[in-house]
Design a protein around this motif. Sequence first.
Motif, PDB file in Angstrom:
ATOM      1  N   ALA A  38     -88.691 -34.205  19.844  1.00 49.78           N
ATOM      2  CA  ALA A  38     -87.984 -33.303  18.927  1.00 49.78           C
ATOM      3  C   ALA A  38     -88.187 -33.723  17.470  1.00 49.78           C
ATOM      4  O   ALA A  38     -87.900 -32.965  16.554  1.00 49.78           O
ATOM      5  CB  ALA A  38     -86.501 -33.293  19.268  1.00 49.78           C
ATOM      6  N   GLU A  39     -88.671 -34.964  17.281  1.00 52.77           N
ATOM      7  CA  GLU A  39     -88.848 -35.441  15.901  1.00 52.77           C
ATOM      8  C   GLU A  39     -90.320 -35.655  15.559  1.00 52.77           C
ATOM      9  O   GLU A  39     -90.671 -36.435  14.672  1.00 52.77           O
ATOM     10  CB  GLU A  39     -88.022 -36.714  15.684  1.00 52.77           C
ATOM     11  CG  GLU A  39     -86.540 -36.428  15.895  1.00 52.77           C
ATOM     12  CD  GLU A  39     -85.615 -37.430  15.208  1.00 52.77           C
ATOM     13  OE1 GLU A  39     -86.113 -38.355  14.539  1.00 52.77           O
ATOM     14  OE2 GLU A  39     -84.400 -37.259  15.354  1.00 52.77           O
ATOM     15  N   GLY A  40     -91.191 -34.965  16.317  1.00 59.45           N
ATOM     16  CA  GLY A  40     -92.619 -34.949  15.972  1.00 59.45           C
ATOM     17  C   GLY A  40     -93.356 -36.249  16.190  1.00 59.45           C
ATOM     18  O   GLY A  40     -94.400 -36.483  15.570  1.00 59.45           O
ATOM     19  N   HIS A  41     -92.838 -37.133  17.072  1.00 60.81           N
ATOM     20  CA  HIS A  41     -93.547 -38.399  17.338  1.00 60.81           C
ATOM     21  C   HIS A  41     -94.900 -38.115  17.997  1.00 60.81           C
ATOM     22  O   HIS A  41     -94.988 -37.308  18.913  1.00 60.81           O
ATOM     23  CB  HIS A  41     -92.690 -39.305  18.228  1.00 60.81           C
ATOM     24  CG  HIS A  41     -93.419 -40.518  18.707  1.00 60.81           C
ATOM     25  ND1 HIS A  41     -93.847 -41.511  17.848  1.00 60.81           N
ATOM     26  CD2 HIS A  41     -93.840 -40.884  19.946  1.00 60.81           C
ATOM     27  CE1 HIS A  41     -94.468 -42.444  18.544  1.00 60.81           C
ATOM     28  NE2 HIS A  41     -94.490 -42.090  19.818  1.00 60.81           N
TER      29      HIS A  41
ATOM     30  N   ALA B  23     -97.131 -46.293  15.668  1.00 56.79           N
ATOM     31  CA  ALA B  23     -95.896 -45.503  15.567  1.00 56.79           C
ATOM     32  C   ALA B  23     -95.000 -45.771  16.769  1.00 56.79           C
ATOM     33  O   ALA B  23     -93.768 -45.841  16.653  1.00 56.79           O
ATOM     34  CB  ALA B  23     -96.234 -44.012  15.478  1.00 56.79           C
ATOM     35  N   ALA B  24     -95.636 -45.940  17.944  1.00 58.48           N
ATOM     36  CA  ALA B  24     -94.872 -46.232  19.164  1.00 58.48           C
ATOM     37  C   ALA B  24     -94.137 -47.567  19.030  1.00 58.48           C
ATOM     38  O   ALA B  24     -92.973 -47.695  19.427  1.00 58.48           O
ATOM     39  CB  ALA B  24     -95.811 -46.256  20.369  1.00 58.48           C
TER      40      ALA B  24
ATOM     41  N   GLY C  58     -88.143 -40.363  25.696  1.00 56.36           N
ATOM     42  CA  GLY C  58     -89.360 -39.543  25.703  1.00 56.36           C
ATOM     43  C   GLY C  58     -90.573 -40.452  25.837  1.00 56.36           C
ATOM     44  O   GLY C  58     -90.441 -41.634  26.168  1.00 56.36           O
ATOM     45  N   VAL C  59     -91.752 -39.916  25.538  1.00 57.32           N
ATOM     46  CA  VAL C  59     -92.989 -40.707  25.678  1.00 57.32           C
ATOM     47  C   VAL C  59     -93.275 -41.420  24.355  1.00 57.32           C
ATOM     48  O   VAL C  59     -93.496 -40.789  23.332  1.00 57.32           O
ATOM     49  CB  VAL C  59     -94.193 -39.811  26.067  1.00 57.32           C
ATOM     50  CG1 VAL C  59     -95.464 -40.662  26.210  1.00 57.32           C
ATOM     51  CG2 VAL C  59     -93.917 -39.055  27.359  1.00 57.32           C
ATOM     52  N   PHE C  60     -93.255 -42.752  24.384  1.00 56.61           N
ATOM     53  CA  PHE C  60     -93.601 -43.540  23.199  1.00 56.61           C
ATOM     54  C   PHE C  60     -95.117 -43.518  22.985  1.00 56.61           C
ATOM     55  O   PHE C  60     -95.593 -43.372  21.876  1.00 56.61           O
ATOM     56  CB  PHE C  60     -93.186 -45.014  23.383  1.00 56.61           C
ATOM     57  CG  PHE C  60     -91.715 -45.267  23.316  1.00 56.61           C
ATOM     58  CD1 PHE C  60     -91.109 -45.550  22.101  1.00 56.61           C
ATOM     59  CD2 PHE C  60     -90.938 -45.241  24.460  1.00 56.61           C
ATOM     60  CE1 PHE C  60     -89.737 -45.808  22.029  1.00 56.61           C
ATOM     61  CE2 PHE C  60     -89.581 -45.498  24.398  1.00 56.61           C
ATOM     62  CZ  PHE C  60     -88.979 -45.776  23.194  1.00 56.61           C
TER      63      PHE C  60
END
Length: 284
Positions: free
Chosen positions: A220-223, A230-231, A244-246
């Motif tokens: 939901a936050e565009g990761h 970033a992960a 969610g998926v890191f």
Amino acid sequence: MVTVSELNVPHMPQWCPGCGDFGILISLKGAIAKLGLNPHEVVVVSGIGCSGKLPHYIKTYGYEGIHGRALPAATGIHLANHKLTTIVVGGDGDGYGIGMGHFIHTMRRNFDMTYIVHDNEIYGLTTGQTSPTTKKGVKTKSTPFGSIDTEVNPPLLALAAGATFVARGFSGDIPHLTELIAKGIAHRGIAFIDVFQPCVTYRKDLPYELYQKKIYKLEAEGHNPSDWEAALKKARETDRWPIGVFYQEQKPIYTDEIPFISESPLAKHDISKIDISKFVEEFF
Ligand SMILES: Cc1ncc(C[n+]2csc(CCOP(=O)(O)OP(=O)(O)O)c2C)c(N)n1
Ligand code: SF4
Ligand SMILES: [Mg+2]
């Protein structure tokens, strides 16, 4: 192809009413049904713990091993027949305490398996001692003045060890967790999913409401799950708790590297013409 109800067993799970383990069980069944797998194509392997009882509550192949050894047992099963969908379940004590060595090596070897950890931040089955994910300062039966140990960070460890799919779910959000487990099983390689699982009996200080207040969804936050750096940053967040998926990447899987078994599972090899008399002579 199987429906969720066809994966039910005739007896009720022996978990406390309200335990987060129920949400994981339902989500796992939902993921298997969603992927169109048949029960005889799936094996669920566990260690020992409240979580370790899960293979008894799902109508697939199952194996409850010993505490901390779910991953080695699953590795053996997987190498004997890598065409079976191998799903490993266990507790935070099982996987990050006594089983920590196996955890690191399983992550780096990229077996085509899914590992789901019921992370309730406590030893549930043995009635409430600190586990490796119990946060520093938390009072438990074994740390009445508050734990003095710094907790481990499972997604960060998995990323550092080279896992190709790293995710976190919440047992109180069944649609999201079902989707996550389905993605993990579909991933070609090791899929690690740490699941926030409230223990309503021994972690009353960590209720569903607190998780609901703290968690947010990475998607939901565009990761971007292909961005390892970033992960790492997301895995280190503590003020809010991302689910969610890191991270996800494609790499050759372990069995791709072994020509002897890459095409046909070991269990299907014809050994009737192999002469083993010399070995038998040597060992007996
Ligand atoms: C080799 C070994 N050491 C210790 C135990 C005792 N024991 C059983 S379950 C458990 C911890 C359970 O905690 P966890 O793995 O987090 O699972 P949960 O019950 O919370 O699902 C321990 C220490 C055991 N059965 N075998
Ligand atoms: S002790 Fe905790 S983890 Fe074990 S069944 Fe009860 S609520 Fe679940
Ligand atoms: Mg536990």
